[in-house]
Design an enzyme around this catalytic site. Structure first.
Site, short mmCIF file in Angstrom:
data_model
loop_
_atom_site.label_atom_id
_atom_site.label_comp_id
_atom_site.label_asym_id
_atom_site.label_seq_id
_atom_site.Cartn_x
_atom_site.Cartn_y
_atom_site.Cartn_z
N HIS A 122 0.63 -4.33 -1.65
CA HIS A 122 1.87 -3.60 -1.38
C HIS A 122 2.53 -4.11 -0.12
O HIS A 122 1.88 -4.58 0.80
CB HIS A 122 1.60 -2.09 -1.26
CG HIS A 122 0.56 -1.74 -0.25
ND1 HIS A 122 -0.79 -1.85 -0.51
CD2 HIS A 122 0.65 -1.30 1.03
CE1 HIS A 122 -1.47 -1.48 0.56
NE2 HIS A 122 -0.61 -1.15 1.52
N ASP B 87 6.67 6.24 1.03
CA ASP B 87 5.33 6.39 1.60
C ASP B 87 5.12 7.86 1.99
O ASP B 87 6.00 8.49 2.57
CB ASP B 87 5.19 5.48 2.84
CG ASP B 87 3.75 5.32 3.27
OD1 ASP B 87 3.06 6.34 3.49
OD2 ASP B 87 3.29 4.18 3.40
N ILE B 88 3.95 8.36 1.67
CA ILE B 88 3.63 9.77 1.94
C ILE B 88 3.51 10.04 3.45
O ILE B 88 3.65 11.18 3.90
CB ILE B 88 2.31 10.15 1.22
CG1 ILE B 88 2.23 11.62 0.92
CG2 ILE B 88 1.09 9.68 1.97
CD1 ILE B 88 1.13 11.98 -0.06
N GLN C 110 -5.99 -3.28 5.59
CA GLN C 110 -5.46 -2.75 4.32
C GLN C 110 -6.30 -1.57 3.84
O GLN C 110 -7.49 -1.73 3.54
CB GLN C 110 -5.46 -3.86 3.25
CG GLN C 110 -4.86 -3.43 1.93
CD GLN C 110 -4.87 -4.57 0.90
OE1 GLN C 110 -5.47 -5.63 1.16
NE2 GLN C 110 -4.23 -4.36 -0.22
N GLU C 111 -5.66 -0.41 3.76
CA GLU C 111 -6.39 0.78 3.33
C GLU C 111 -6.43 0.86 1.80
O GLU C 111 -7.49 1.09 1.21
CB GLU C 111 -5.68 2.01 3.91
CG GLU C 111 -6.52 3.23 3.99
CD GLU C 111 -5.72 4.41 4.54
OE1 GLU C 111 -5.05 4.26 5.58
OE2 GLU C 111 -5.76 5.46 3.88
N HIS D 250 5.11 -2.82 2.89
CA HIS D 250 5.76 -1.67 3.53
C HIS D 250 7.18 -2.09 3.91
O HIS D 250 7.37 -3.11 4.58
CB HIS D 250 5.03 -1.29 4.83
CG HIS D 250 3.63 -0.82 4.64
ND1 HIS D 250 3.28 0.50 4.72
CD2 HIS D 250 2.48 -1.51 4.39
CE1 HIS D 250 1.97 0.62 4.53
NE2 HIS D 250 1.46 -0.58 4.33
N ASN E 31 -0.26 -5.52 4.89
CA ASN E 31 -1.61 -5.48 5.43
C ASN E 31 -2.57 -6.09 4.43
O ASN E 31 -2.49 -5.79 3.23
CB ASN E 31 -2.03 -4.04 5.72
CG ASN E 31 -1.24 -3.42 6.85
OD1 ASN E 31 -0.96 -4.08 7.86
ND2 ASN E 31 -0.86 -2.17 6.70
P1 5GP Z 1 -2.11 0.20 3.94
O1 5GP Z 1 -2.75 0.69 5.19
O2 5GP Z 1 -3.08 0.00 2.80
O3 5GP Z 1 -1.24 -1.00 4.17
O4 5GP Z 1 -1.09 1.34 3.53
C1 5GP Z 1 -1.28 2.24 2.49
C2 5GP Z 1 -0.12 3.19 2.52
O5 5GP Z 1 -0.15 3.99 1.34
C3 5GP Z 1 -0.12 4.16 3.72
O6 5GP Z 1 1.07 3.98 4.47
C4 5GP Z 1 -0.20 5.54 3.06
O7 5GP Z 1 0.58 6.50 3.73
C5 5GP Z 1 0.31 5.28 1.66
N1 5GP Z 1 -0.27 6.18 0.66
C6 5GP Z 1 -1.59 6.40 0.46
N2 5GP Z 1 -1.76 7.28 -0.54
C7 5GP Z 1 -0.53 7.62 -0.98
C8 5GP Z 1 -0.07 8.51 -2.01
O8 5GP Z 1 -0.83 9.16 -2.72
N3 5GP Z 1 1.28 8.60 -2.17
C9 5GP Z 1 2.16 7.89 -1.40
N4 5GP Z 1 3.46 8.05 -1.64
N5 5GP Z 1 1.75 7.04 -0.43
C10 5GP Z 1 0.42 6.92 -0.21
#
Ligand code: 5GP
Ligand code: ZN
Length: 133
Positions: free
Chosen positions: A97, A30-31, A91-92, A99, A86
């Site tokens: 996915h 994760d970034i 969920q962003e 985590h 999420n």
């Molecule tokens: P969500 O909030 O959807 O469960 O989490 C999305 C995750 O994707 C976040 O933890 C965010 O840091 C990660 N993420 C978003 N864009 C990128 C990317 O371009 N590269 C990587 N490695 N992780 C990403």
């Protein structure tokens, strides 16, 4: 999906730090990590969340989690794991996915409420009414 950031990562159009890959999933760091090694397990197929995942995929992801936990323990000396999925408003990225957050000590990851909550009694009253009637 053309605009999906995870589809682009899986295709290699956006660089990522791969920790595991097979026919069904692609896993990468994760970034924006919560702990060292924080990674995402992402199915190669573009689906929204766990509601759209087949039993086969979910069982497979379960096995990938177990394997990665062992590898992380050996490589990074992690001693535990927090698993987060999420969906909906939390969920962003709208590509399913999981985590996988390796743990190193108690309280190195925190999930906290950002608004005032109802009492547990009030919440449970609703649950009892809806779930068991
Ligand atoms: P969500 O909030 O959807 O469960 O989490 C999305 C995750 O994707 C976040 O933890 C965010 O840091 C990660 N993420 C978003 N864009 C990128 C990317 O371009 N590269 C990587 N490695 N992780 C990403
Ligand atoms: Zn996608």
């Amino acid at each position: 999906m053309e605009d999906c950031i995870f589809c682009k990562i899986i295709k290699g159009d956006i660089p990522s730090k791969k920790v595991y890959e097979d026919d069904l999933v692609y896993c990468f760091l994760d970034i924006n990590p919560h702990t060292d090694g924080d990674c995402l397990i992402v199915p190669k197929e573009h689906i929204l969340d766990f509601h759209d995942a087949s039993d086969e995929l979910l069982i497979h992801i379960n096995n990938v989690i177990k394997d990665l936990e062992i590898k992380y323990h050996l490589a990074l000396k992690s001693d535990g794991l927090t698993i987060i999925h999420n969906s909906g408003v939390g969920q962003e990225v709208k590509h399913f996915h999981i985590h996988l957050i390796p743990r190193y000590e108690l309280n190195d990851v925190a999930l906290s409420a950002k608004r005032e909550l109802k009492s547990i009694d009030e919440v449970y009253e609703t649950i009892e009414k809806e779930f068991f009637n």
